[in-house]
Scaffold this active site. Sequence first.
Site, short mmCIF file in Angstrom:
data_model
loop_
_atom_site.label_atom_id
_atom_site.label_comp_id
_atom_site.label_asym_id
_atom_site.label_seq_id
_atom_site.Cartn_x
_atom_site.Cartn_y
_atom_site.Cartn_z
N LEU A 85 3.46 12.57 0.73
CA LEU A 85 4.16 13.58 1.52
C LEU A 85 3.16 14.57 2.12
O LEU A 85 3.31 15.01 3.26
CB LEU A 85 5.16 14.34 0.62
CG LEU A 85 6.01 15.37 1.35
CD1 LEU A 85 7.08 14.69 2.20
CD2 LEU A 85 6.68 16.35 0.38
N ASP A 86 2.11 14.88 1.38
CA ASP A 86 1.11 15.86 1.83
C ASP A 86 0.39 15.43 3.10
O ASP A 86 -0.12 16.27 3.85
CB ASP A 86 0.06 16.10 0.73
CG ASP A 86 -0.64 14.81 0.32
OD1 ASP A 86 0.05 13.86 -0.07
OD2 ASP A 86 -1.88 14.75 0.43
N ASP A 128 0.81 -1.23 0.00
CA ASP A 128 0.00 0.00 0.00
C ASP A 128 0.84 1.28 0.00
O ASP A 128 0.43 2.30 0.54
CB ASP A 128 -0.96 0.02 1.21
CG ASP A 128 -1.75 -1.27 1.30
OD1 ASP A 128 -2.25 -1.70 0.25
OD2 ASP A 128 -1.84 -1.85 2.39
N LYS A 187 2.08 2.11 -5.14
CA LYS A 187 2.74 1.64 -6.37
C LYS A 187 1.86 1.83 -7.60
O LYS A 187 2.35 2.23 -8.65
CB LYS A 187 3.07 0.13 -6.26
CG LYS A 187 4.07 -0.18 -5.19
CD LYS A 187 4.24 -1.68 -5.03
CE LYS A 187 2.98 -2.35 -4.47
NZ LYS A 187 2.64 -2.01 -3.08
N ASN A 210 -4.97 -10.48 -3.54
CA ASN A 210 -4.74 -9.94 -2.20
C ASN A 210 -4.27 -8.48 -2.32
O ASN A 210 -4.44 -7.68 -1.43
CB ASN A 210 -3.71 -10.78 -1.43
CG ASN A 210 -2.48 -11.13 -2.26
OD1 ASN A 210 -2.41 -10.87 -3.44
ND2 ASN A 210 -1.51 -11.75 -1.60
N GLN A 212 2.18 -5.72 -3.04
CA GLN A 212 2.61 -5.77 -1.64
C GLN A 212 3.97 -5.11 -1.45
O GLN A 212 4.39 -4.33 -2.26
CB GLN A 212 2.65 -7.21 -1.11
CG GLN A 212 1.28 -7.79 -0.95
CD GLN A 212 1.03 -8.93 -1.87
OE1 GLN A 212 1.94 -9.59 -2.30
NE2 GLN A 212 -0.20 -9.15 -2.18
N GLY A 255 -4.16 -4.63 -3.79
CA GLY A 255 -5.21 -3.68 -4.14
C GLY A 255 -4.58 -2.36 -4.50
O GLY A 255 -3.78 -1.83 -3.74
N HIS A 256 -4.90 -1.87 -5.66
CA HIS A 256 -4.36 -0.59 -6.10
C HIS A 256 -5.51 0.38 -6.32
O HIS A 256 -6.50 0.02 -6.95
CB HIS A 256 -3.64 -0.75 -7.44
CG HIS A 256 -2.31 -1.42 -7.32
ND1 HIS A 256 -1.65 -1.95 -8.39
CD2 HIS A 256 -1.52 -1.63 -6.26
CE1 HIS A 256 -0.51 -2.46 -7.99
NE2 HIS A 256 -0.41 -2.29 -6.70
P1 IMP Z 1 -2.20 -12.91 2.19
O1 IMP Z 1 -1.30 -12.33 1.14
O2 IMP Z 1 -3.65 -12.67 1.93
O3 IMP Z 1 -1.87 -14.34 2.50
O4 IMP Z 1 -1.91 -12.12 3.57
C1 IMP Z 1 -0.66 -12.19 4.22
C2 IMP Z 1 -0.27 -10.84 4.78
O5 IMP Z 1 0.02 -9.94 3.71
C3 IMP Z 1 -1.34 -10.16 5.63
O6 IMP Z 1 -0.69 -9.40 6.63
C4 IMP Z 1 -2.01 -9.23 4.63
O7 IMP Z 1 -2.65 -8.15 5.27
C5 IMP Z 1 -0.81 -8.77 3.83
N1 IMP Z 1 -1.13 -8.32 2.49
C6 IMP Z 1 -1.43 -9.08 1.41
N2 IMP Z 1 -1.64 -8.32 0.34
C7 IMP Z 1 -1.48 -7.04 0.71
C8 IMP Z 1 -1.53 -5.78 0.03
O8 IMP Z 1 -1.76 -5.66 -1.18
N3 IMP Z 1 -1.30 -4.68 0.79
C9 IMP Z 1 -0.98 -4.77 2.10
N4 IMP Z 1 -0.90 -5.90 2.77
C10 IMP Z 1 -1.14 -7.04 2.09
MG MG Z 2 -2.77 -1.99 -1.76
#
Ligand code: IMP
Ligand code: MG
Length: 434
Positions: free
Chosen positions: A338-339, A13, A16, A38, A223, A40-41
């Site tokens: 930064l803001d 997060d 990117k 998993n 990630q 998210g953008h």
């Molecule tokens: P998983 O990838 O769903 O197995 O989760 C494993 C860990 O990675 C957990 O702490 C999730 O919150 C974290 N995680 C997985 N994908 C993201 C992402 O895109 N952003 C932030 N944390 C993530």
């Molecule tokens: Mg994300």
Amino acid sequence: MSVVVVIGGQWGDEGKGRIVDLLARKARVVARYSAGNNAGHTIINELGEFKLHLIPAGIFHEDKTSVIGNGVAVDPEILLGELDQLQSRGIDTSRLVLSERAQVIMPWHRELDRLDEAHRGGAAIGTTGRGVGPCFVDKVARRGIRVADLVRSEALAERVDEVLDIQNRIITGVYGGDPLDAADIKDAYGRFGKQLFRFVGDAQAVVLDAHLRGEVVLLEGAQGSLLDLDHGTYPFVTSSVPSSSSSGAALGVGIGPTDISRVIGVFKSYCTRVGNGPFPTELFDATAERLRDHGKEFGRGEYGTTTGRPRRIGWLDAVAAQHTARVNGLQSIALTRLDVLDGLETIKICTGYGLNGKILDRVPVLLSALESVTPVYEELPGWRTPTSDVRDFDALPQQARSFIKRVETLLGCPVDLISVGPAREQAVVVSPIL
Ligand code: IMP
Ligand code: MG
């Protein structure tokens, strides 16, 4: 010729998607190489706001090819939903190429993710519950189903028959869950395969050909490095192998490490983490609330894109960031949000970890050690004037410039790009990356 990798420097997060969206202008191909939905953008551009989990941020740029590489775990239903979302808002999705070699997230993966987290109880990882971990487990256990199988209904039926028995035994015998039905799965996934068929192609060739033609290829990380299976805060990590180190990027699209010409690390100006696990600079005070809810009214607060969970908040951790910079061979930094720091009295950067009367300058390997460190902070004066309308480095408040210079020194890497807001143009280009 350049293949440029954009990697998350923290726990994901970092922004990117936003940085890729900005750099994509100069690229021909934008490819995802790891993880699954998993990730998210959030991308905000002139067409509105979009939340994408699988499709690369390059999709918004006409005449760019978007690739989902072999290293990605694909949930076909989610991918079809994203395609729908984009198509219904007038975005051309015909330039998406899905690798035949990518692994497919099947219903048993989501079920196992849920059951395993429940089984861990208080020691749960806090996964996103999307089945990504179990899918990668099966990839390594050689029980996976690949996109090439998904889109051929006979191959799919054969693979489901081969692997469902063992999955059901694990679900029922180990976790006490309910078995899944083969016919339902073959039926639903057969339909998904048919719908996705036209997007499937030789993703590796698309990346390589563009590279050999001398065009820019952007590899979009998911990630962050601190969630990396090898180099992150194990076992509180994600399961792509290796999700975020730059050599994983080459593996995840099928090129060689020497093809990569530049590695950009994206860091937030502070830190966030979703899910459980150590977070040395975590804050629980009013500052945390303030940073989390900055821009909340515009959907910009620190809440997970995939799960909506409030993100944990802390100061910038330069010890962890140095680790990331080394592990990935970072050459360039994009500093985001930064803001969000505008108006703070003081800003802290963690430059060491106190443990048993000693100061560590490296991230300890043992989880118990990392959980008990006390951050050693350097305090810098904040700035009063807002930065969101600034477009030139020299026009930033002097304190903001000092903060950025300090980040560069601590990380041993130049800050080439700074984002000061969610819109595409809210960026300060210190030095052109491409
Ligand atoms: P998983 O990838 O769903 O197995 O989760 C494993 C860990 O990675 C957990 O702490 C999730 O919150 C974290 N995680 C997985 N994908 C993201 C992402 O895109 N952003 C932030 N944390 C993530
Ligand atoms: Mg994300």
